[in-house]
Design an enzyme around this catalytic site. Structure first.
Site, PDB file in Angstrom:
ATOM      1  N   LYS A   1       2.746   2.334   2.287  1.00  0.00           N
ATOM      2  CA  LYS A   1       2.738   2.960   3.609  1.00  0.00           C
ATOM      3  C   LYS A   1       3.983   2.500   4.355  1.00  0.00           C
ATOM      4  CE  LYS A   1      -1.133   3.208   5.924  1.00  0.00           C
ATOM      5  NZ  LYS A   1      -2.341   2.761   6.651  1.00  0.00           N
TER       6      LYS A   1
ATOM      7  N   LYS B   1       0.821  -1.218   0.000  1.00  0.00           N
ATOM      8  CA  LYS B   1       0.000   0.000   0.000  1.00  0.00           C
ATOM      9  C   LYS B   1       0.855   1.267   0.000  1.00  0.00           C
ATOM     10  CE  LYS B   1      -3.931  -2.128   0.336  1.00  0.00           C
ATOM     11  NZ  LYS B   1      -4.903  -2.096  -0.729  1.00  0.00           N
TER      12      LYS B   1
END
Length: 71
Positions: A44, A42
């Site tokens: 992140k 993702k």
């Protein structure tokens, strides 16, 4: 049973209130913590590793069970 998922990076009062409210909705709270691999997918970046975030969340009284979030 209620489920609350997230990265829970740098745990703060907002996370605690979320967990408290989720626990009030059900009688058993399962928290899914994003794995390091999931966060990379993702794009992140977590400051703490999955294991450290898990250790921190284990001390929160509203949490009954922790599971890894992989997808």
């Amino acid at each position: 049973m209620k489920k609350a998922n997230g990265t829970y990076n740098l745990l703060h009062w907002g996370h605690i209130k979320l967990l408290e409210c989720a626990k009030e909705i059900g009688d058993y709270l399962v928290v899914a913590i994003s794995t390091d691999e999931f966060n990379l997918q993702k794009t992140k970046k977590a400051y703490h590793s999955y294991e450290h975030r898990k250790l921190i969340l284990e001390t929160v009284r509203y949490v009954d069970e922790l599971i890894p979030e992989k997808s």
